[in-house]
Motif scaffolding. Structure first.
Motif, PDB file in Angstrom:
ATOM      1  N   PRO A 124       5.860   5.203  -6.822  1.00 17.76           N
ATOM      2  CA  PRO A 124       4.733   4.757  -5.998  1.00 17.76           C
ATOM      3  C   PRO A 124       4.262   3.346  -6.330  1.00 17.76           C
ATOM      4  O   PRO A 124       3.911   2.603  -5.421  1.00 17.76           O
ATOM      5  CB  PRO A 124       3.639   5.794  -6.272  1.00 17.76           C
ATOM      6  CG  PRO A 124       4.118   6.638  -7.382  1.00 17.76           C
ATOM      7  CD  PRO A 124       5.583   6.481  -7.490  1.00 17.76           C
ATOM      8  N   ILE A 125       4.257   2.951  -7.629  1.00 21.29           N
ATOM      9  CA  ILE A 125       3.767   1.592  -7.922  1.00 21.29           C
ATOM     10  C   ILE A 125       4.685   0.532  -7.336  1.00 21.29           C
ATOM     11  O   ILE A 125       4.222  -0.421  -6.732  1.00 21.29           O
ATOM     12  CB  ILE A 125       3.596   1.280  -9.434  1.00 21.29           C
ATOM     13  CG1 ILE A 125       4.440   2.194 -10.278  1.00 21.29           C
ATOM     14  CG2 ILE A 125       2.145   1.284  -9.824  1.00 21.29           C
ATOM     15  CD1 ILE A 125       4.460   1.794 -11.741  1.00 21.29           C
ATOM     16  N   GLU A 145       6.085  -6.462  -1.132  1.00 21.79           N
ATOM     17  CA  GLU A 145       5.468  -7.179  -0.008  1.00 21.79           C
ATOM     18  C   GLU A 145       6.336  -7.058   1.220  1.00 21.79           C
ATOM     19  O   GLU A 145       7.517  -7.197   1.167  1.00 21.79           O
ATOM     20  CB  GLU A 145       5.288  -8.658  -0.383  1.00 21.79           C
ATOM     21  CG  GLU A 145       4.195  -8.878  -1.410  1.00 21.79           C
ATOM     22  CD  GLU A 145       2.840  -8.300  -0.993  1.00 21.79           C
ATOM     23  OE1 GLU A 145       2.478  -8.407   0.185  1.00 21.79           O
ATOM     24  OE2 GLU A 145       2.143  -7.728  -1.847  1.00 21.79           O
ATOM     25  N   LEU A 188       2.210   4.351  -0.244  1.00 19.74           N
ATOM     26  CA  LEU A 188       0.868   4.826   0.076  1.00 19.74           C
ATOM     27  C   LEU A 188       0.860   6.352   0.189  1.00 19.74           C
ATOM     28  O   LEU A 188       0.000   7.026  -0.399  1.00 19.74           O
ATOM     29  CB  LEU A 188       0.394   4.214   1.401  1.00 19.74           C
ATOM     30  CG  LEU A 188      -0.909   4.828   1.894  1.00 19.74           C
ATOM     31  CD1 LEU A 188      -2.073   4.327   1.052  1.00 19.74           C
ATOM     32  CD2 LEU A 188      -1.147   4.556   3.361  1.00 19.74           C
ATOM     33  N   LYS A 209       2.785   8.422  -1.146  1.00 17.42           N
ATOM     34  CA  LYS A 209       2.921   9.020  -2.476  1.00 17.42           C
ATOM     35  C   LYS A 209       1.608   8.940  -3.242  1.00 17.42           C
ATOM     36  O   LYS A 209       1.211   9.889  -3.909  1.00 17.42           O
ATOM     37  CB  LYS A 209       4.032   8.317  -3.255  1.00 17.42           C
ATOM     38  CG  LYS A 209       5.408   8.696  -2.735  1.00 17.42           C
ATOM     39  CD  LYS A 209       6.481   8.288  -3.700  1.00 17.42           C
ATOM     40  CE  LYS A 209       7.726   9.101  -3.426  1.00 17.42           C
ATOM     41  NZ  LYS A 209       8.758   8.835  -4.419  1.00 17.42           N
ATOM     42  N   ALA A 210       0.928   7.793  -3.149  1.00 17.36           N
ATOM     43  CA  ALA A 210      -0.355   7.647  -3.840  1.00 17.36           C
ATOM     44  C   ALA A 210      -1.353   8.677  -3.331  1.00 17.36           C
ATOM     45  O   ALA A 210      -2.176   9.191  -4.076  1.00 17.36           O
ATOM     46  CB  ALA A 210      -0.908   6.237  -3.641  1.00 17.36           C
ATOM     47  N   ARG A 223       6.149   0.276   1.757  1.00 18.42           N
ATOM     48  CA  ARG A 223       4.714   0.336   1.439  1.00 18.42           C
ATOM     49  C   ARG A 223       4.096   1.633   1.944  1.00 18.42           C
ATOM     50  O   ARG A 223       3.245   2.229   1.276  1.00 18.42           O
ATOM     51  CB  ARG A 223       3.976  -0.851   2.071  1.00 18.42           C
ATOM     52  CG  ARG A 223       4.203  -2.156   1.329  1.00 18.42           C
ATOM     53  CD  ARG A 223       3.425  -3.274   1.999  1.00 18.42           C
ATOM     54  NE  ARG A 223       1.989  -3.121   1.811  1.00 18.42           N
ATOM     55  CZ  ARG A 223       1.342  -3.563   0.737  1.00 18.42           C
ATOM     56  NH1 ARG A 223       2.009  -4.173  -0.225  1.00 18.42           N
ATOM     57  NH2 ARG A 223       0.045  -3.407   0.624  1.00 18.42           N
ATOM     58  N   GLU A 224       4.552   2.039   3.139  1.00 22.80           N
ATOM     59  CA  GLU A 224       4.044   3.301   3.678  1.00 22.80           C
ATOM     60  C   GLU A 224       4.416   4.455   2.758  1.00 22.80           C
ATOM     61  O   GLU A 224       3.600   5.341   2.482  1.00 22.80           O
ATOM     62  CB  GLU A 224       4.634   3.538   5.084  1.00 22.80           C
ATOM     63  CG  GLU A 224       4.205   4.873   5.677  1.00 22.80           C
ATOM     64  CD  GLU A 224       4.958   5.234   6.953  1.00 22.80           C
ATOM     65  OE1 GLU A 224       5.392   4.311   7.666  1.00 22.80           O
ATOM     66  OE2 GLU A 224       5.102   6.439   7.217  1.00 22.80           O
ATOM     67  N   LEU A 238       4.214   0.458  -3.628  1.00 25.70           N
ATOM     68  CA  LEU A 238       2.936  -0.112  -3.201  1.00 25.70           C
ATOM     69  C   LEU A 238       2.913  -1.618  -3.383  1.00 25.70           C
ATOM     70  O   LEU A 238       2.317  -2.345  -2.616  1.00 25.70           O
ATOM     71  CB  LEU A 238       1.792   0.492  -4.031  1.00 25.70           C
ATOM     72  CG  LEU A 238       1.184   1.773  -3.499  1.00 25.70           C
ATOM     73  CD1 LEU A 238       0.172   2.303  -4.491  1.00 25.70           C
ATOM     74  CD2 LEU A 238       0.519   1.541  -2.155  1.00 25.70           C
ATOM     75  N   ARG A 239       3.577  -2.075  -4.441  1.00 25.62           N
ATOM     76  CA  ARG A 239       3.496  -3.478  -4.806  1.00 25.62           C
ATOM     77  C   ARG A 239       4.365  -4.365  -3.934  1.00 25.62           C
ATOM     78  O   ARG A 239       4.112  -5.550  -3.813  1.00 25.62           O
ATOM     79  CB  ARG A 239       3.905  -3.639  -6.270  1.00 25.62           C
ATOM     80  CG  ARG A 239       2.809  -4.310  -7.078  1.00 25.62           C
ATOM     81  CD  ARG A 239       3.288  -4.553  -8.477  1.00 25.62           C
ATOM     82  NE  ARG A 239       2.491  -3.788  -9.418  1.00 25.62           N
ATOM     83  CZ  ARG A 239       2.987  -3.235 -10.509  1.00 25.62           C
ATOM     84  NH1 ARG A 239       4.278  -3.311 -10.778  1.00 25.62           N
ATOM     85  NH2 ARG A 239       2.211  -2.580 -11.336  1.00 25.62           N
TER      86      ARG A 239
END
Lengths: 235, 408
Positions: free
Chosen positions: B401-402, B408, B318, B320-321, B314-315, B405-406
């Motif tokens: 990135p998606i 869990e 993030l 990348k986003a 997730r990091e 990010l998605r």
């Protein structure tokens, strides 16, 4: 109406898994002008998340063209998209997505790190952005020491800090109680009043009502595109 | 994102997971420390051998009867043959025949009991000439060496090694005392200083040196055979010239070609090499094992970095986003892995250095740390970090990135 900051023409997104094909978006045409506050509304599975990924330059469309602030981003490489995201888009996520090990200001400065801004300037700008969202006295706190509403405000400060063309908020209130929800939505209103372009993705009607324009998505298509009651108020 | 920022971010990530970073480094630490220590042991053992052989004397050629080849295969009875004679030694000492030879000391050696009063001690009785002291680079702690006159007359005098002297005469100076060898009474005229060899109890310090004429009389031998001829070259630069001269001279005198020589000539260098070849094999073997443990440490780094990529997915999404390009993300993870490798290397070197102080007294083996091995170990640790960081880093860089990010 000023220049369109977002121009979508015939955007399609098809997902393939084996022989199965699934068309998540089937021809989206729309334009969003600078300073607009748009809510993208739709039930889950409608394609609004896919639209949000494309708007956020997190994914390329299968077909169609996407002009963001005059640049065609629909055919860019991953590295080019990263740069566009960094310069043009400020993200606010449902899960806040703050790094737990860093104090608030270090979270806010992250986009500036990737933009190559010098260290001392970054701190100044991060503190300014936190002041803007009303957290001037929380710059050294880690996310764990902040309430949900405060964390989301840190995330908004992070979205603001690069002065992006658009703030893209994906269900920003989905994880908040009603008081914090109002808090964050008020903040977005303020930013809109200050001239920011905001695109908000939500499935909650009352949240969508706060925007000036509602784009309703269903089955990968825009089914309605109407100004809301608030449109006149803030225009 | 410049390198300074990347390094800082890497250091922060390593510090954020202190315990895990330490455990990951442990593999590298053990690997590096064992490489340094095994190389150190090998080096220490070689130094010890060199010390012993250096103690023989400088610029020394050692001529032995019988022939031996470098590989250790022997022809003739190496060491037991009696092909070398006193006349050979005299011929080598001739300046016109061997101009690069400065001194010659033929020796005979027999193991005999030496008696002083009630005390009995079996030692090697060495018969030689007056040049022996200089050729073998020995000195005396008391008394004197025998003279040419005493050599010519076969005088009943003896010079004792330091260990021999202390065995026979516990109290007082041995010089002027009398010892009995083979029923003959000999006067002790001097005591040798220790050879300087680090190996205690060396035979170099336990011997009784007598004039070669006296030694012949003691053993009742009439032949002119000698067991070893020590030849000193004029300088270290002329050692190989002296070698050639002695070789061809002896071959001519014995009527053989140098290929089928009934004698062999060794230099200190060749002795060191022979002694070291065993050491080297062992060192290479041990270093190999240590290197494998280092490799295992590297795999550990890769393993942990892969876990880290999965855990921080997730990091990564993030970052990348927020504008991190794939190469920036890749670099960050590569730097983290390299830091683990480098830190492991530094700690490993510290452990190795401490080990080199603590271990030698415990195991009675010298350890010589080599700067080269230390630097090489450090570079290896860094290279392991980089090498085994590449795969996890590229995994992190390739995440979309998606998806990131998605998750869990």
């Amino acid at each position: 109406m000023s220049e369109p900051i977002i121009q979508l023409d015939g955007i399609r997104k098809t997902y393939r898994s084996g022989t199965l094909e699934f068309e998540a978006l089937c021809g989206i045409d729309t334009a969003i002008s600078e300073g607009e506050y748009v809510a993208v509304v739709g039930p889950s599975g409608s394609g609004k998340s896919t639209l949000m990924n494309i708007l956020g330059c997190l994914d390329n469309p299968t077909a169609g063209s996407y002009l963001l602030a005059g640049e065609d981003v629909s055919t860019m490489t991953e590295a080019q998209l990263a740069e566009v995201r960094n310069r043009r888009i400020g993200f606010v996520f449902q899960q806040f997505n703050l790094l737990a090990s860093l104090p608030a200001w270090r979270n806010v400065e992250l986009p500036l790190v990737y933009a190559g801004v010098p260290r001392h300037v970054r701190r100044e700008r991060a503190v300014a952005a936190l002041t803007r969202v009303g957290l001037a006295d929380r710059t050294e706190n880690r996310p764990g020491e902040l309430s949900g509403g405060q964390q989301q405000r840190v995330a908004v400060a992070r979205a603001l800090v690069t002065e992006p063309a658009m703030i893209l908020a994906d269900e920003p209130t989905g994880n908040l109680d009603s008081r914090s929800t109002a808090d964050v939505l008020d903040l977005l209103d303020e930013l809109h009043d200050a001239g920011r372009t905001i695109v908000l993705i939500t499935h909650e009607k009352d949240v969508a009502e706060r925007a000036g324009r509602n784009l309703v998505i269903s089955d990968g298509q825009i089914t309605s595109d109407n100004p809301t009651a608030r449109a006149g108020v803030s225009a | 994102m410049n390198w300074a920022e990347t390094l800082r971010a890497g250091a922060e990530a390593v510090r954020a997971h202190r315990m895990r970073s330490l455990l990951t480094m442990l593999g590298i630490v053990i690997g590096i420390a064992s490489v340094i220590l095994t190389v150190g042991f090998g080096q220490g053992a070689q130094d010890k051998v060199r010390d012993q052989i250096d103690a023989l004397g400088s610029n020394l050629l050692i001529v032995s009867p019988g022939s031996s080849t470098d590989s250790g295969g022997m022809r003739g009875g190496f060491g037991s043959a009696t092909t070398l004679t006193l006349d050979d030694a005299t011929a080598i000492a001739d300046r016109t025949a061997a101009p690069d030879v400065s001194r010659v000391a033929p020796t005979t050696s027999t193991s005999t009991a030496v008696t002083a009063g009630e005390t009995n001690w079996t030692t090697s009785v060495v018969g030689t000439t007056t040049d022996w002291l200089d050729v073998r680079a020995r000195t005396l702690t008391s008394g004197r060496f025998f003279t040419d006159d005493e050599l010519a007359s076969g005088a009943k005098v003896v010079v004792l090694g330091p260990d021999t002297a202390s065995e026979l005469f516990s109290f007082g100076s041995p010089v002027g005392q009398t010892v009995s060898i083979g029923g003959q009474q000999l006067t002790v005229i001097g005591v040798l200083d220790s050879s300087g060899s680090s190996d205690s109890g060396s035979t170099e310090d336990d011997q009784a040196v007598v004039p070669i004429s006296t030694a012949k009389a003691l053993s009742g031998s009439t032949s002119g055979a000698v067991s070893t001829i020590y030849v000193e070259a004029a300088s270290s630069g002329t050692l190989s010239a002296a070698y050639q001269e002695v070789q061809s001279l002896l071959a001519t005198r014995h009527g053989v070609t140098t290929a089928e020589a009934d004698f062999s000539i060794s230099t200190q260098e060749s002795l060191v090499e022979t002694a070291n070849s065993t050491n080297k094999t062992l060192t290479v073997l041990l270093t190999g094992i240590a290197a494998i443990s280092l490799l295992v440490g590297g795999v550990g780094v890769m393993n942990i970095m892969l876990v880290s990529v999965t855990e921080r997915i997730r990091e990564i999404g993030l970052r990348k986003a927020l504008g991190a390009t794939p190469s920036v993300i890749g670099r960050q993870f590569l730097v983290e892995a390299s830091m683990l490798g480098l830190a492991g290397g530094v700690v490993g070197i510290l452990v190795g250095v401490v080990g080199s102080w603590v271990l030698p007294p415990l195991i009675d083996q010298p350890v010589t740390l080599s700067l080269l091995a230390t630097v090489a170990a450090l570079l290896t640790a860094l290279a392991l970090g980089v090498g085994f960081g590449v795969y996890p880093a590229s995994r992190a860089a390739r995440l979309t990135p998606i998806d990131a990010l998605r998750s869990e």
